[in-house]
Design a protein around this motif. Structure first.
Motif, short mmCIF file in Angstrom:
data_model
loop_
_atom_site.label_atom_id
_atom_site.label_comp_id
_atom_site.label_asym_id
_atom_site.label_seq_id
_atom_site.Cartn_x
_atom_site.Cartn_y
_atom_site.Cartn_z
N GLU A 39 32.03 21.61 8.05
CA GLU A 39 31.56 20.87 9.22
C GLU A 39 30.39 19.99 8.80
O GLU A 39 29.50 20.44 8.08
N SER A 40 30.41 18.75 9.27
CA SER A 40 29.31 17.84 9.03
C SER A 40 28.79 17.36 10.38
O SER A 40 29.57 17.08 11.29
N PHE A 41 27.48 17.26 10.49
CA PHE A 41 26.84 16.82 11.72
C PHE A 41 25.88 15.68 11.39
O PHE A 41 25.10 15.80 10.44
N THR A 42 25.93 14.62 12.17
CA THR A 42 24.99 13.51 12.05
C THR A 42 24.34 13.30 13.41
O THR A 42 25.05 13.11 14.41
N VAL A 43 23.02 13.36 13.46
CA VAL A 43 22.30 13.21 14.72
C VAL A 43 22.13 11.73 15.02
O VAL A 43 21.64 10.97 14.18
N LYS A 44 22.56 11.33 16.21
CA LYS A 44 22.36 9.94 16.66
C LYS A 44 21.10 9.83 17.52
O LYS A 44 20.41 8.82 17.48
N GLY A 69 19.66 9.92 12.69
CA GLY A 69 20.02 9.43 11.37
C GLY A 69 20.14 10.51 10.31
O GLY A 69 20.61 10.24 9.20
N GLN A 70 19.74 11.72 10.62
CA GLN A 70 19.82 12.80 9.63
C GLN A 70 21.16 13.53 9.73
O GLN A 70 21.81 13.53 10.78
N HIS A 71 21.53 14.16 8.62
CA HIS A 71 22.87 14.71 8.45
C HIS A 71 22.79 16.08 7.79
O HIS A 71 21.90 16.33 6.99
N ILE A 72 23.74 16.94 8.14
CA ILE A 72 23.86 18.23 7.47
C ILE A 72 25.33 18.54 7.28
O ILE A 72 26.16 18.18 8.12
N LYS A 73 25.65 19.19 6.17
CA LYS A 73 27.02 19.63 5.90
C LYS A 73 27.00 21.14 5.75
O LYS A 73 26.19 21.69 5.01
N VAL A 74 27.90 21.81 6.47
CA VAL A 74 28.04 23.26 6.42
C VAL A 74 29.36 23.55 5.71
O VAL A 74 30.43 23.16 6.18
N LEU A 124 20.65 15.42 23.31
CA LEU A 124 21.10 15.39 21.93
C LEU A 124 22.45 14.67 21.89
O LEU A 124 23.33 14.97 22.70
N ILE A 125 22.59 13.75 20.96
CA ILE A 125 23.89 13.14 20.68
C ILE A 125 24.12 13.30 19.19
O ILE A 125 23.29 12.88 18.37
N ALA A 126 25.24 13.93 18.84
CA ALA A 126 25.55 14.18 17.44
C ALA A 126 27.04 13.95 17.18
O ALA A 126 27.88 14.25 18.03
N ILE A 127 27.33 13.43 16.01
CA ILE A 127 28.71 13.28 15.55
C ILE A 127 29.04 14.51 14.73
O ILE A 127 28.27 14.92 13.86
N HIS A 128 30.21 15.09 14.98
CA HIS A 128 30.62 16.35 14.38
C HIS A 128 31.99 16.12 13.73
O HIS A 128 32.94 15.75 14.40
N GLU A 129 32.05 16.32 12.42
CA GLU A 129 33.30 16.17 11.69
C GLU A 129 33.73 17.55 11.19
O GLU A 129 32.92 18.27 10.61
N ILE A 130 34.99 17.88 11.40
CA ILE A 130 35.54 19.17 10.99
C ILE A 130 36.71 18.92 10.04
O ILE A 130 37.63 18.17 10.38
N ARG A 131 36.65 19.54 8.84
CA ARG A 131 37.70 19.38 7.83
C ARG A 131 38.12 20.73 7.30
O ARG A 131 37.27 21.43 6.77
N PRO A 132 39.36 21.14 7.37
CA PRO A 132 40.40 20.60 8.23
C PRO A 132 40.08 20.95 9.69
O PRO A 132 39.28 21.85 9.95
N PRO A 133 40.72 20.29 10.64
CA PRO A 133 40.34 20.46 12.05
C PRO A 133 40.61 21.84 12.62
O PRO A 133 39.94 22.26 13.55
#
Length: 175
Positions: free
Chosen positions: A54-59, A77-82, A98-107
């Motif tokens: 999971e990756s998160f980027t704070v907007k 603008g900061q990011h973290i990968k779990v 809070l607004i954050a973009i959340h990417e999940i691989r695989p979903p």
């Protein structure tokens, strides 16, 4: 299915999860969502995923993460990968939102988890910590996290929560 039937999940408290995309690229399958969270505090309990990254980027706003015991406070603008198997938990520490973009691989089942929690929230079927009152819904929610909560042994989670999920589906529960 490339796109969910409901692309924006708006909770009664204003929390919103927006589907931004799903697909496959050179790194594999992914799901990207945007979280808009108005309520301060814990957004989940400590948990981990065997295969998900999971990756998160704070907007906008601030979010506090604890990943494998290391605490980080992230702002715009900061990011973290779990990574897989890292125990993690996060909190909204924003003054306003809070607004954050959340990417999940695989979903995995993550969109189903967001949809189920949205459904149960709207039906007032969660306690104050966001946990389903009904054990059958709890089993269905556990199955959607594609991982494990910290504490109970894995075999117990699979047996109890997995068994509840199987029973729920057998009697007609649906996400």
């Amino acid at each position: 299915m490339d796109r969910p039937t409901e692309e924006v999940l708006v909770h009664p408290d204003g929390t919103t999860i927006t589907f931004l995309g799903r697909g496959t690229d050179k790194k594999g399958e992914f799901l990207i969502v945007e979280h808009l969270v108005l309520k301060r505090g814990a957004m989940n309990g400590p948990h981990w995923h065997p295969i998900l990254t999971e990756s998160f980027t704070v907007k906008e706003g601030k979010v506090r993460f604890i990943v494998d015991g290391e605490e980080q406070l992230l702002g715009p603008g900061q990011h973290i990968k779990v990574l897989p198997k890292q125990v993690h938990q996060f909190w909204n520490e924003s003054k306003d939102r809070l607004i954050a973009i959340h990417e999940i691989r695989p979903p995995g089942n993550h969109w189903n988890m967001f949809s189920l929690i949205h459904k149960l929230t709207k039906q007032n079927k969660l306690n104050s910590k966001g946990i389903p009152w009904n054990p059958l819904w709890l089993g269905m929610a556990w199955e959607c996290i594609d991982g494990y909560i910290v504490g109970p042994p894995i075999f117990l989670q699979r047996g109890v929560f997995g068994g509840l999920a199987r029973l729920a589906r057998a009697i007609g529960f649906q996400i």
